[in-house]
Scaffold this active site. Structure first.
Site: not given
Length: 150
Positions: A58-59, A62, A69, A105, A108
């Site tokens: 994460e960052n 976002y 994956e 998601c 992915c």
């Protein structure tokens, strides 16, 4: 189009699938998820028997983060581009506990599809692992039946 999803209890996994699930759990426990506190791990089994792990990163900005994956698939593609991915296990962990279930998601799923196409259409078997059961599909096409570029 018919999609088959196999549902297995965790104890019903083959020894190879159980090892792949455990690699995904280990990867999830190393995830960088300070914002969502939802750690995801992925373990990709390559055609030569190598297992490549990835976890979500994460960052604060976002969109700059990346799913587990894609971390695993891009690592596999960068380090062993000629070797196909034959299976991938995905698991989510929160507060140290494997969650009920997880599913890749849309982004992915598209990368999984292109990973298959990159290797001549060889399917990637996907294990969506939960605390008690694992959902298994035979290819990315089962998760994304109408991908970009189909």
């Amino acid at each position: 189009m018919e999609i088959t999803v196999c549902v297995l209890k965790t104890e019903e996994l083959s020894p190879a699938d159980a090892c792949l699930r455990e690699a995904a759990v280990r990867a999830a426990k190393r995830a960088y998820a300070p914002y969502s506190h939802y750690s995801v791990g992925a373990a990709a089994l390559l055609g030569d028997g190598t297992v490549v792990e990835g976890n979500n990163q994460e960052n604060a900005s976002y969109p700059s983060g990346l799913c587990a994956e894609r971390v695993a698939l891009f690592h596999a593609g960068a380090s062993r581009p000629a070797i196909p991915v034959v299976a991938m296990a995905v698991v989510a962990v929160r507060d140290g506990d494997v969650q009920k279930r997880v599913s890749p998601c849309g982004a992915c799923r598209q990368v999984l599809f292109e990973t298959e196409r990159r290797h001549g259409g060889r399917p990637v078997r996907i294990l969506m692992c939960g605390c008690d059961e694992t959902l298994v599909v035979s290819s990315a096409g089962d998760l994304l039946p109408l991908p970009f570029g189909f």
